[in-house]
Design an enzyme around this catalytic site. Structure first.
Site, PDB file in Angstrom:
ATOM      1  N   HIS A  72      94.590  10.071   0.667  1.00  0.00           N
ATOM      2  CA  HIS A  72      93.447   9.151   0.745  1.00  0.00           C
ATOM      3  C   HIS A  72      92.686   9.286   2.080  1.00  0.00           C
ATOM      4  O   HIS A  72      92.618   8.339   2.871  1.00  0.00           O
ATOM      5  CB  HIS A  72      93.891   7.709   0.509  1.00  0.00           C
TER       6      HIS A  72
ATOM      7  N   LEU B 192      76.843   8.726 -10.417  1.00  0.00           N
ATOM      8  CA  LEU B 192      75.882   9.176  -9.403  1.00  0.00           C
ATOM      9  C   LEU B 192      75.458   8.011  -8.511  1.00  0.00           C
ATOM     10  O   LEU B 192      74.293   7.658  -8.436  1.00  0.00           O
ATOM     11  CB  LEU B 192      74.661   9.838 -10.059  1.00  0.00           C
ATOM     12  N   GLY B 193      76.447   7.421  -7.825  1.00  0.00           N
ATOM     13  CA  GLY B 193      76.142   6.427  -6.794  1.00  0.00           C
ATOM     14  C   GLY B 193      75.853   7.166  -5.501  1.00  0.00           C
ATOM     15  O   GLY B 193      75.508   8.352  -5.504  1.00  0.00           O
ATOM     16  N   ARG B 194      76.048   6.460  -4.399  1.00  0.00           N
ATOM     17  CA  ARG B 194      75.733   7.077  -3.104  1.00  0.00           C
ATOM     18  C   ARG B 194      76.568   8.316  -2.847  1.00  0.00           C
ATOM     19  O   ARG B 194      76.065   9.356  -2.433  1.00  0.00           O
ATOM     20  CB  ARG B 194      75.990   6.076  -1.976  1.00  0.00           C
ATOM     21  N   ILE B 195      77.895   8.182  -3.064  1.00  0.00           N
ATOM     22  CA  ILE B 195      78.779   9.305  -2.722  1.00  0.00           C
ATOM     23  C   ILE B 195      78.581  10.449  -3.714  1.00  0.00           C
ATOM     24  O   ILE B 195      78.491  11.619  -3.318  1.00  0.00           O
ATOM     25  CB  ILE B 195      80.248   8.835  -2.657  1.00  0.00           C
TER      26      ILE B 195
ATOM     27  N   GLU C 291      99.320   4.222  -5.033  1.00  0.00           N
ATOM     28  CA  GLU C 291      99.483   4.703  -3.655  1.00  0.00           C
ATOM     29  C   GLU C 291     100.481   3.841  -2.896  1.00  0.00           C
ATOM     30  O   GLU C 291     100.478   2.619  -3.081  1.00  0.00           O
ATOM     31  CB  GLU C 291      98.126   4.681  -2.943  1.00  0.00           C
TER      32      GLU C 291
ATOM     33  N   THR D 152      88.045  11.752  -5.725  1.00  0.00           N
ATOM     34  CA  THR D 152      88.040  11.046  -4.428  1.00  0.00           C
ATOM     35  C   THR D 152      87.586   9.595  -4.645  1.00  0.00           C
ATOM     36  O   THR D 152      87.148   8.945  -3.700  1.00  0.00           O
ATOM     37  CB  THR D 152      87.095  11.730  -3.407  1.00  0.00           C
TER      38      THR D 152
ATOM     39  N   ARG E 224      88.997   6.460  -7.179  1.00  0.00           N
ATOM     40  CA  ARG E 224      90.183   5.602  -7.184  1.00  0.00           C
ATOM     41  C   ARG E 224      91.207   6.246  -8.116  1.00  0.00           C
ATOM     42  O   ARG E 224      90.851   6.759  -9.189  1.00  0.00           O
ATOM     43  CB  ARG E 224      89.844   4.196  -7.689  1.00  0.00           C
TER      44      ARG E 224
HETATM   45  C1  DGY Z   1      86.840   3.034   0.337  1.00  0.00           C
HETATM   46  O1  DGY Z   1      86.152   2.717   1.316  1.00  0.00           O
HETATM   47  O2  DGY Z   1      86.817   2.409  -0.711  1.00  0.00           O
HETATM   48  C2  DGY Z   1      87.702   4.247   0.478  1.00  0.00           C
HETATM   49  O3  DGY Z   1      88.547   4.455  -0.566  1.00  0.00           O
HETATM   50  C3  DGY Z   1      88.429   4.247   1.796  1.00  0.00           C
HETATM   51  O4  DGY Z   1      87.512   4.636   2.709  1.00  0.00           O
END
Ligand code: DGY
Length: 322
Positions: A287, A155-158, A269, A238, A240
């Site tokens: 990505h 539960l960080g920013r994203i 990747e 979304t 890593r």
């Molecule tokens: C990040 O910023 O780490 C993303 O994976 C690419 O925007």
């Protein structure tokens, strides 16, 4: 006095180049692919600052080639491409680009949740190959989100931005936190349930991953973790690629031990595990989390401002503290 030299490993918006050029000599690598490591090292000679991407591996070797470097400004929030210990040992500051990409990445995460649960890419593939014979009551049925549980891992920013959109879809939120310092600050809504990871995995209908890549999160989602999940659940990544064991995920999706998955990131990747490529019940995106014009411009601009702050003797605006 000589102007400081800045190396940029990719094309960036003109406005950002101009911002840097007001105070520095700027060299931009304009190749179509990632800068070859040998060229990166050669061009770092005499440069005080480096603006780089997550595809550039900033190793001790690279840092040694940039003996005059004062800052490595990653144009990304993640920084697992940089040897932080080596940078610290050489007195090189490292910065990243948090906050500016949070909303774009959260939006993309929801795009993937909807794409997987409503089977949109699968339907599009079928339609394009002429496989649609018309509306039918039981055709390509997906899964409702309403009244289901969204499980946020990290539960960080994203993670928090993804969770805050859940109410619009009638979902309840549970979250598990692993490495809060690395994930960045966030504010948990009191309505969200904090669970241990195992409990979150076994009770959630959609599990969305938002942890940084560290030794403790590598293959966090392995066979054992997947087997804890509901057979009707969806896994979304979304964060890593290496956070998920792709081999284990391909096996679970093939065996229908999960309803589906959606991945924006991959272990190696741009290679994608061949076992995933042949499955219909996984959505694969290249990505794209932060890939909007506005967000990528803001990321490059923040990296440039970090460079200018350090070159003028101050601290970076968004230092990596790890
Ligand atoms: C990040 O910023 O780490 C993303 O994976 C690419 O925007």
């Amino acid at each position: 006095m000589a102007r400081p030299g800045v190396l940029v490993t990719c094309r960036i918006p003109t406005s950002v180049v101009e911002r840097l050029e007001a105070a520095c000599d700027v060299e931009v690598f304009a190749g179509p692919d990632a800068m070859p490591p040998g060229e990166l090292k050669a061009r770092l000679e005499g440069k005080q600052a480096l603006l780089c991407l997550l595809t550039d591996r900033i190793t001790a070797d690279v840092l040694d080639a940039g003996r005059d470097l004062r800052i490595v400004a990653n144009i990304a929030v993640g920084f697992d491409n940089i040897d932080l210990d080596a940078a610290r040992a050489r007195g090189v500051v490292v910065s990243n680009t948090p906050d500016v990409l949070t909303q774009a990445t959260a939006d993309l995460t929801w795009g993937l949740i909807l794409a997987a649960t409503r089977r949109i890419p699968e339907g599009e593939r079928l339609l394009r190959r002429g496989g649609w014979s018309g509306w039918a009551l039981d055709f390509l049925l997906g899964s409702d989100l309403r009244d289901k549980q969204l499980g946020i891992v990290g539960l960080g920013r994203i993670g928090a931005a993804v969770a805050s959109r859940a109410a619009a879809f009638g979902m309840r939120v549970a979250y598990a936190t692993l490495d809060e310092a690395a994930a960045g600050p966030s504010a948990a809504d009191p309505a969200w349930a904090r669970l241990g990871l195992d409990e979150l995995l076994s009770s959630s209908d959609v599990v969305s991953l938002h942890v940084p890549l560290t030794p403790s999160t590598r293959h966090l989602i392995d066979r054992r973790a997947i087997l804890r999940m509901k057979r009707r659940a969806y896994l979304i990544n979304t964060s890593r690629g290496p956070v998920v064991d792709e081999e284990a995920l391909a096996w679970a999706l093939r065996e229908r031990l999960l309803a589906g998955a959606a991945l924006d990131v991959f272990e190696e990747e741009p290679r994608v595990h061949p076992g995933l490529l042949e499955l219909e019940n996984v959505v694969l995106a290249p990505h794209l989390g932060s890939a909007t014009v506005e967000t990528r411009t803001a990321m490059a601009d923040l990296a440039a401002r970090n460079v200018l702050a350090v070159l003028s003797g101050g601290p970076p605006l968004t230092p990596v503290r790890a």
